[in-house]
Design an enzyme around this catalytic site. Structure first.
Site, PDB file in Angstrom:
ATOM      1  N   GLU A   1     -11.404   4.353  19.141  1.00  9.23           N
ATOM      2  CA  GLU A   1     -11.918   2.984  19.110  1.00  9.23           C
ATOM      3  C   GLU A   1     -11.353   2.254  17.885  1.00  9.23           C
ATOM      4  OE1 GLU A   1     -16.228   0.761  18.891  1.00  9.23           O
ATOM      5  OE2 GLU A   1     -16.192   2.914  19.255  1.00  9.23           O
ATOM      6  N   LEU A   2     -10.991   0.986  18.050  1.00 11.30           N
ATOM      7  CA  LEU A   2     -10.316   0.229  16.986  1.00 11.30           C
ATOM      8  C   LEU A   2     -11.181   0.119  15.720  1.00 11.30           C
ATOM      9  CD1 LEU A   2      -7.839  -1.628  16.258  1.00 11.30           C
ATOM     10  CD2 LEU A   2      -9.267  -3.537  17.018  1.00 11.30           C
ATOM     11  N   ASP A   3     -10.605   0.505  14.577  1.00  7.13           N
ATOM     12  CA  ASP A   3     -11.244   0.339  13.259  1.00  7.13           C
ATOM     13  C   ASP A   3     -12.653   0.935  13.204  1.00  7.13           C
ATOM     14  OD1 ASP A   3      -8.966  -1.062  12.423  1.00  7.13           O
ATOM     15  OD2 ASP A   3      -9.772  -2.972  13.097  1.00  7.13           O
TER      16      ASP A   3
ATOM     17  N   ASN B   1       0.842  -1.208   0.000  1.00  7.92           N
ATOM     18  CA  ASN B   1       0.000   0.000   0.000  1.00  7.92           C
ATOM     19  C   ASN B   1       0.872   1.252   0.000  1.00  7.92           C
ATOM     20  OD1 ASN B   1      -3.014  -0.434   0.148  1.00  7.92           O
ATOM     21  ND2 ASN B   1      -2.322  -1.928   1.663  1.00  7.92           N
TER      22      ASN B   1
ATOM     23  N   GLU C   1      -7.050  -2.371  -2.549  1.00  8.04           N
ATOM     24  CA  GLU C   1      -6.551  -1.386  -1.580  1.00  8.04           C
ATOM     25  C   GLU C   1      -5.623  -0.390  -2.275  1.00  8.04           C
ATOM     26  OE1 GLU C   1      -4.993  -3.087   2.075  1.00  8.04           O
ATOM     27  OE2 GLU C   1      -6.311  -4.820   1.891  1.00  8.04           O
TER      28      GLU C   1
ATOM     29  N   ARG D   1       0.012  -2.035  14.808  1.00 10.17           N
ATOM     30  CA  ARG D   1       0.071  -1.651  16.220  1.00 10.17           C
ATOM     31  C   ARG D   1      -1.183  -0.850  16.539  1.00 10.17           C
ATOM     32  NH1 ARG D   1       3.223  -3.428  19.921  1.00 10.17           N
ATOM     33  NH2 ARG D   1       3.099  -1.442  21.009  1.00 10.17           N
TER      34      ARG D   1
ATOM     35  N   HIS E   1      -8.102  -0.841   6.350  1.00  9.15           N
ATOM     36  CA  HIS E   1      -8.417  -2.088   7.050  1.00  9.15           C
ATOM     37  C   HIS E   1      -9.026  -3.055   6.030  1.00  9.15           C
ATOM     38  CE1 HIS E   1      -9.395  -4.687  10.387  1.00  9.15           C
ATOM     39  NE2 HIS E   1     -10.588  -4.861   9.856  1.00  9.15           N
TER      40      HIS E   1
HETATM   41  C1  GAR Z   1      -3.185  -4.746   4.047  1.00  4.34           C
HETATM   42  O1  GAR Z   1      -4.087  -5.725   3.606  1.00  4.34           O
HETATM   43  C2  GAR Z   1      -3.865  -3.841   5.057  1.00  4.34           C
HETATM   44  O2  GAR Z   1      -5.216  -3.612   4.768  1.00  4.34           O
HETATM   45  C3  GAR Z   1      -3.719  -4.652   6.316  1.00  4.34           C
HETATM   46  O3  GAR Z   1      -2.416  -5.183   6.247  1.00  4.34           O
HETATM   47  C4  GAR Z   1      -2.054  -5.378   4.873  1.00  4.34           C
HETATM   48  C5  GAR Z   1      -0.737  -4.682   4.656  1.00  4.34           C
HETATM   49  O4  GAR Z   1      -0.241  -4.962   3.375  1.00  4.34           O
HETATM   50  N1  GAR Z   1      -3.892  -3.846   7.482  1.00  4.34           N
HETATM   51  C6  GAR Z   1      -4.448  -4.295   8.592  1.00  4.34           C
HETATM   52  O5  GAR Z   1      -4.799  -5.437   8.742  1.00  4.34           O
HETATM   53  C7  GAR Z   1      -4.597  -3.263   9.687  1.00  4.34           C
HETATM   54  N2  GAR Z   1      -5.507  -3.704  10.673  1.00  4.34           N
HETATM   55  P1  GAR Z   1       0.972  -4.081   2.772  1.00  4.34           P
HETATM   56  O6  GAR Z   1       2.075  -4.048   3.849  1.00  4.34           O
HETATM   57  O7  GAR Z   1       1.407  -4.850   1.576  1.00  4.34           O
HETATM   58  O8  GAR Z   1       0.448  -2.721   2.465  1.00  4.34           O
END
Ligand code: GAR
Length: 206
Positions: free
Chosen positions: A157-159, A20, A188, A105, A123
């Site tokens: 609050e989370l997410d 991302n 994403e 985190r 997320h």
């Molecule tokens: C992504 O799918 C993101 O949505 C998720 O981690 C991945 C990171 O991928 N994030 C979470 O789960 C946060 N709660 P990347 O390092 O290749 O961007």
């Protein structure tokens, strides 16, 4: 890449592969966010020294830093160090936009309050469904026909902060957590740069 003093700083926090982050950096370059939105990705900070995204960031000429959370006595100490690392990129009267891109985190309420309105997250679920971890497998187990991803403002609050963008991905027969995650991740890479671009455009109008 040289940091230009008059531009809105974007600081990206990662813990892993950084796809991302790379998509955001590519969009910023391709769409000339510096010229059009007065913004620049200036730094990538990881809480893990072996995060693959660090190498990707360096390949794009972006400053990197590692703050290992295990080296801090408690969550507050880590978040204070993180806030200080981010604040290095604040411009006068223009604090940095902080973009969580696979940053695994949970941030303290203090950190969230300090960066309110300029702290974004992605997320991998259609929030408010499936906050937390293992979102893809949980969506499959629940019999969902659609999964997806959500870009949102971070709140205490989370997410749960205000939703800015979502992508919708059909769950296919035979999908595993991994196959679904890969298809969601591809989306994403479209919605996160778009959400940031919209945030920057709104700032420019304000
Ligand atoms: C992504 O799918 C993101 O949505 C998720 O981690 C991945 C990171 O991928 N994030 C979470 O789960 C946060 N709660 P990347 O390092 O290749 O961007």
């Amino acid at each position: 890449m040289q940091t230009k003093p008059h531009l809105q700083s974007i600081v990206i926090l990662i813990s892993g592969g950084g796809s991302n982050m790379a998509a955001i950096v590519r969009a910023a370059q391709k769409e000339a966010w510096d010229t059009h939105y007065g913004a620049q990705v200036v730094a990538v900070i990881s809480n893990k020294p072996d995060a693959g995204g660090l190498r990707l960031a360096r390949e794009h000429g972006i400053s990197t830093a590692v703050l290992e959370h295990g080296a801090y006595g408690c969550r507050d100490d880590f978040d204070q160090a993180l806030a200080a690392a981010v604040a290095r990129y604040d411009q006068p009267n223009r604090p940095a936009l902080v973009v969580l891109a696979g940053f695994m985190r949970i941030l303290t309420p203090g950190f969230v309050a300090q960066h309110a309105g300029r702290l974004l997250n992605i997320h991998p679920s259609l929030l408010p469904a499936f906050t937390g971890l293992h979102t893809h497998q949980r969506a499959i187990d629940a019999g969902c026909k659609y999964a997806g991803a959500t870009v949102h403002q971070v709140s205490a609050e989370l997410d749960a902060g205000a939703i800015l963008e979502q992508s919708v991905v059909p769950v296919m027969p035979g999908d595993t957590g991994q196959t679904l995650a890969a298809r969601v991740l591809a989306t994403e890479h479209t919605i996160y740069p778009r959400a940031i671009r919209n945030w920057l455009a709104a700032q420019a109008r304000a």
